[in-house]
Design a protein around this motif. Structure first.
Motif, PDB file in Angstrom:
ATOM      1  N   GLU A  33       0.834  -1.218   0.000  1.00  0.00           N
ATOM      2  CA  GLU A  33       0.000   0.000   0.000  1.00  0.00           C
ATOM      3  C   GLU A  33       0.861   1.257   0.000  1.00  0.00           C
ATOM      4  O   GLU A  33       0.480   2.272  -0.594  1.00  0.00           O
ATOM      5  CB  GLU A  33      -0.957  -0.012   1.202  1.00  0.00           C
ATOM      6  CG  GLU A  33      -2.031  -1.082   1.057  1.00  0.00           C
ATOM      7  CD  GLU A  33      -3.115  -1.030   2.137  1.00  0.00           C
ATOM      8  OE1 GLU A  33      -2.947  -0.308   3.137  1.00  0.00           O
ATOM      9  OE2 GLU A  33      -4.133  -1.728   1.960  1.00  0.00           O
ATOM     10  N   GLY A  36       1.351   2.477  -3.322  1.00  0.00           N
ATOM     11  CA  GLY A  36       0.170   2.855  -4.091  1.00  0.00           C
ATOM     12  C   GLY A  36      -0.526   1.712  -4.803  1.00  0.00           C
ATOM     13  O   GLY A  36      -1.284   1.955  -5.750  1.00  0.00           O
ATOM     14  N   PHE A  37      -0.283   0.474  -4.374  1.00  0.00           N
ATOM     15  CA  PHE A  37      -1.029  -0.640  -4.962  1.00  0.00           C
ATOM     16  C   PHE A  37      -2.399  -0.742  -4.303  1.00  0.00           C
ATOM     17  O   PHE A  37      -2.543  -0.479  -3.103  1.00  0.00           O
ATOM     18  CB  PHE A  37      -0.239  -1.949  -4.825  1.00  0.00           C
ATOM     19  CG  PHE A  37       0.942  -1.997  -5.749  1.00  0.00           C
ATOM     20  CD1 PHE A  37       0.838  -2.577  -7.002  1.00  0.00           C
ATOM     21  CD2 PHE A  37       2.162  -1.426  -5.381  1.00  0.00           C
ATOM     22  CE1 PHE A  37       1.925  -2.591  -7.871  1.00  0.00           C
ATOM     23  CE2 PHE A  37       3.247  -1.434  -6.242  1.00  0.00           C
ATOM     24  CZ  PHE A  37       3.134  -2.015  -7.490  1.00  0.00           C
ATOM     25  N   LEU A  38      -3.405  -1.115  -5.101  1.00  0.00           N
ATOM     26  CA  LEU A  38      -4.791  -1.172  -4.636  1.00  0.00           C
ATOM     27  C   LEU A  38      -5.205  -2.621  -4.378  1.00  0.00           C
ATOM     28  O   LEU A  38      -4.788  -3.524  -5.113  1.00  0.00           O
ATOM     29  CB  LEU A  38      -5.722  -0.570  -5.691  1.00  0.00           C
ATOM     30  CG  LEU A  38      -5.436   0.880  -6.074  1.00  0.00           C
ATOM     31  CD1 LEU A  38      -6.323   1.298  -7.241  1.00  0.00           C
ATOM     32  CD2 LEU A  38      -5.658   1.806  -4.881  1.00  0.00           C
ATOM     33  N   PRO A  39      -6.044  -2.839  -3.373  1.00  0.00           N
ATOM     34  CA  PRO A  39      -6.436  -4.214  -3.034  1.00  0.00           C
ATOM     35  C   PRO A  39      -7.438  -4.803  -4.006  1.00  0.00           C
ATOM     36  O   PRO A  39      -8.360  -4.124  -4.460  1.00  0.00           O
ATOM     37  CB  PRO A  39      -7.082  -4.059  -1.653  1.00  0.00           C
ATOM     38  CG  PRO A  39      -7.626  -2.667  -1.641  1.00  0.00           C
ATOM     39  CD  PRO A  39      -6.660  -1.850  -2.480  1.00  0.00           C
ATOM     40  N   PHE A 107      -2.846  -0.119 -14.177  1.00  0.00           N
ATOM     41  CA  PHE A 107      -3.606  -0.608 -13.039  1.00  0.00           C
ATOM     42  C   PHE A 107      -2.651  -1.314 -12.086  1.00  0.00           C
ATOM     43  O   PHE A 107      -1.980  -2.265 -12.444  1.00  0.00           O
ATOM     44  CB  PHE A 107      -4.694  -1.569 -13.537  1.00  0.00           C
ATOM     45  CG  PHE A 107      -5.481  -2.220 -12.437  1.00  0.00           C
ATOM     46  CD1 PHE A 107      -6.119  -1.462 -11.458  1.00  0.00           C
ATOM     47  CD2 PHE A 107      -5.596  -3.605 -12.381  1.00  0.00           C
ATOM     48  CE1 PHE A 107      -6.851  -2.068 -10.436  1.00  0.00           C
ATOM     49  CE2 PHE A 107      -6.330  -4.220 -11.365  1.00  0.00           C
ATOM     50  CZ  PHE A 107      -6.948  -3.448 -10.394  1.00  0.00           C
ATOM     51  N   ARG A 108      -2.592  -0.796 -10.857  1.00  0.00           N
ATOM     52  CA  ARG A 108      -1.650  -1.341  -9.861  1.00  0.00           C
ATOM     53  C   ARG A 108      -2.464  -2.062  -8.800  1.00  0.00           C
ATOM     54  O   ARG A 108      -3.164  -1.421  -8.029  1.00  0.00           O
ATOM     55  CB  ARG A 108      -0.874  -0.206  -9.197  1.00  0.00           C
ATOM     56  CG  ARG A 108      -0.147   0.705 -10.169  1.00  0.00           C
ATOM     57  CD  ARG A 108       0.142   2.054  -9.526  1.00  0.00           C
ATOM     58  NE  ARG A 108       1.100   1.953  -8.454  1.00  0.00           N
ATOM     59  CZ  ARG A 108       2.415   1.871  -8.640  1.00  0.00           C
ATOM     60  NH1 ARG A 108       2.908   1.900  -9.863  1.00  0.00           N
ATOM     61  NH2 ARG A 108       3.226   1.780  -7.621  1.00  0.00           N
TER      62      ARG A 108
END
Lengths: 460, 460
Positions: A33, A36-39, A107-108
């Motif tokens: 996180e 900046g990675f999204l769940p 998209f991360r």
């Protein structure tokens, strides 16, 4: 009476080990996180038709199929409708293709869930295990700069996990393939040679060289010698990595593309302040899968090379060609946490954790129960995890319980303390005892806990 | 090309909804840990023989069976070896019985995992869903004081989730059964009447009364009238709860046992400082399952009674009689989070969350990339979640991206700012822009973030 037991090939932990495992999961997630990675979470079961897009190979993957009671009765023809995911990559491909128009690219995403494989039952092999994955998916194109961020994430994860010194091994498939081209190894043979190079760690140089010189490949001894020398290249430190790359001399267009990208990755890693002891160029890293097309990563613990790679991945050209016409290049890595945790315990690297419970509020006299309940609530409101002893027992028993459970603070309020408005606190970690005014107790314990955390993290 | 899609009956979320869901999971877990519950995870698949101990009833539960590719080919006789868990209670029973000699009792565990049921496909019905459970398991005996702590945990969970005012409804099976005894309803008929009382919410008084007076039961109209009046009892506030219990008059031994325990639960809740608006005695709460033997709990949202109970549970006599001769009484509750989340969205109670990404570090000029990377790392090291724009784009595009993604802070460093050693920050939440010295940026954003969190939580 039925014997209570789990199926073979799963890892189930006692609470103190589960706490240690949960802390690793939390650390990894927090770091993902930070970058900046999204769940994303996907269902454990997918439609078989969607999951098993590639003809053949399914049996190799040892897929688990799922059937409800009703379907079981009617079964007989064809594959069951549902199957358990065997990795997080196919579900990612399905997810991105399905939600293509609702997602922003690049998209991360991170995903940390369990996957299922019908592996042969064997010590240290798991049929259910956690994968902790990050991927960056581009639309049509994806800059090499994302490939450079990936090792920075790997570095941050393993710094935070504090399981010892590690090295992120970097290589580039185009560099490998370009070099093979220069030696006259082309087409199908390239992929086959790659797979052999990938076995260097396991089989050793001699065995691999023998195979390459043998009937199947029939490479000249001189060519094999060059391949072996090439795959021996390892860098130590940033400047050495650049120098080793320069020393390879000129090569094909493909070769130069790979080298340029590898150089850019090195440059950006330095800009991000990743310690240069944490990454190295290693030209033997091939990642057997045909899947990868650019950068490839493996990560090893310096003191435990026998564990092998604890975090691997790379760049791929097209994530979801089975589901969409859009071109979706990506780069990602995966940590197999169940197996890693198991290996770390075997190697004595992770110890039993202290409890997630910070304090036990003891009870000596039944008449004090309501007071103990209120005091516990006061500590909880301040942010402490508290268990209340709900029935009076001998203090020695309560201390013994806290000690076995790994609870650090034991809060005691006998008649003498009560009269003075204080409590006694036994700090089982330090083996010390102190007194605190009831009104100050929460603050005192919080300060102690924070100091301990600071000490804990700096000593790793 | 295969159409990418999930099987029916699963909930899959886009990232911003997943963030909202994840925050609920985190809040629940944090609260469970505050009360000293320990984490347990069990495998999603159990041995069928172990999971399905009770003869019959399996088909009602609509169990999913699991088979690997190999087993599928050999199948034909008997049930498959493996099945997916349909709740977390049977795995808990198996876990406690299996590890009985390694656990300390009372054993307090929480478990938050997905479970599987082959439900009929229907809107709002899920075949895969999260359960968030806590249970306290005693050995031989378990004090009623644990039953009193449970509603305090429920209260803390829903205060923290901040999804509106709620009421924890309390009742006691012995009070119900004792009252039935007084009316001459005994044995098998008691359980049957309990199941009818449990339907009051759904069917209404008239329908239930008609059933009880009808052929199957044949209760006298006077008896049914008494049952209806009894099940109408609701308290408002702590003193009213005690008064309503007193007004029931004397009853059987069983009845008095139930009333005494219910009174003790009320007393301890008050001692724990649980707001008296949050709990009430409700004598219609029966919890249909024969499983429960003492306290029973249901929780409702005051403004959304149609949602039904959002957290239920109770006391049971013996957890694991199929696996061990030890007597293991327990008390626990369960939150079906997937369904709750779905209902809250339908009712407009949960909104799309802000991103888990705190800040986007923009890139205007390619030459500034290394600086943007270093600045991002500086913010991350301070504890902020940061995405770096890795390729220059028009600022308007970058702002638009951040806005759509729900990222609050956009960090901009144009030539003018760079010359002065500052950055401009757009706060998309407040619609404001401010400048900060680069060296102070992390601290400034952290302060803003904490203030916002404080505001956010007090406004709920």
């Amino acid at each position: 009476m039925i014997k209570p037991r789990t199926p073979p090939g799963v890892m189930e932990l006692l609470p103190r080990d589960q706490i240690a495992f949960q802390r690793m999961l939390d650390t990894i997630r927090l770091t993902f996180e930070r970058f900046g990675f999204l769940p994303v979470e996907t269902p454990v079961m997918e439609l078989s038709e969607v999951l098993l897009t590639k003809s053949g190979g399914e049996t190799e993957r040892q897929v688990y199929f799922v059937q409800s009671t009703g379907a079981l009765e009617k079964s007989g023809e064809g594959l069951p409708e549902l199957a358990l995911r065997f990795d997080l990559t196919v579900p990612l491909a399905r997810y991105v293709a399905e939600h293509e128009h609702e997602l922003a690219f690049p998209f991360r995403r991170y995903q940390m869930q369990r996957v299922y494989r019908g592996e042969r039952a064997q010590r240290g092999r798991f049929r259910e295990f956690y994968q902790c994955d990050i991927d960056v998916i581009g639309k049509d194109a994806l800059s090499i700069r994302h490939d450079a961020e990936i090792p920075a994430v790997i570095g941050a994860v393993f710094e935070a996990l504090a399981i010892g010194d590690f090295t992120i091994q970097l290589n580039h498939r185009k560099l490998l393939r370009g070099y093979f081209e220069g030696l006259g190894i082309e087409g199908e043979r390239q992929a086959a040679v790659l797979r052999e190079i990938d076995k260097l760690d396991k089989r050793g140089q001699e065995a691999v060289a023998a195979t390459l010189e043998g009937e199947g490949f029939g490479l000249a001894a001189e060519t094999v010698a060059k391949l072996m020398a090439f795959s021996q290249v390892r860098s130590r430190g940033h400047e050495d990595a650049l120098a080793k790359l320069a020393a390879l001399g000129p090569g094909s267009v493909l070769f130069e593309e790979g080298r340029d990208e590898l150089r850019e990755v090195l440059q950006r890693l330095k800009a991000m302040g990743v310690a240069e002891s944490r990454y190295a160029v290693n030209l033997s890293i091939a990642r057997g899968l045909d899947y990868y097309t650019g950068m490839v990563y493996e990560t090893t613990l310096d003191a435990h090379p026998q564990i092998g790679s604890i975090c691997s991945g790379g760049r791929y050209d097209n994530l979801a060609s089975h589901y969409t016409k859009s071109k979706l290049p990506g780069v990602g890595i995966s940590i197999g946490l169940t197996r890693l945790f198991w290996q770390l315990r075997e190697a004595g690297i992770v110890a039993t954790a202290e409890s997630s419970v910070d304090a036990l509020v003891t009870l000596l006299d039944d008449a004090d129960l309501d007071h103990a309940l209120a005091l516990s609530q006061q500590l909880r409101a301040a942010g402490l995890n508290v268990e209340t002893q709900l029935e009076p027992r001998k203090l020695a028993k309560q201390l013994q319980y806290a000690d076995r459970a790994g609870i650090r603070f034991v809060v005691i309020r006998g008649g003498d303390e009560a009269a003075r408005g204080v409590v006694a606190v036994k700090d089982l970690r330090r083996g010390e005892q102190f007194e605190a005014a009831e009104a100050d107790l929460a603050r005192t314990l919080l300060v102690e806990r924070e100091q301990w955390r600071a000490v804990g993290s700096s000593s790793n």
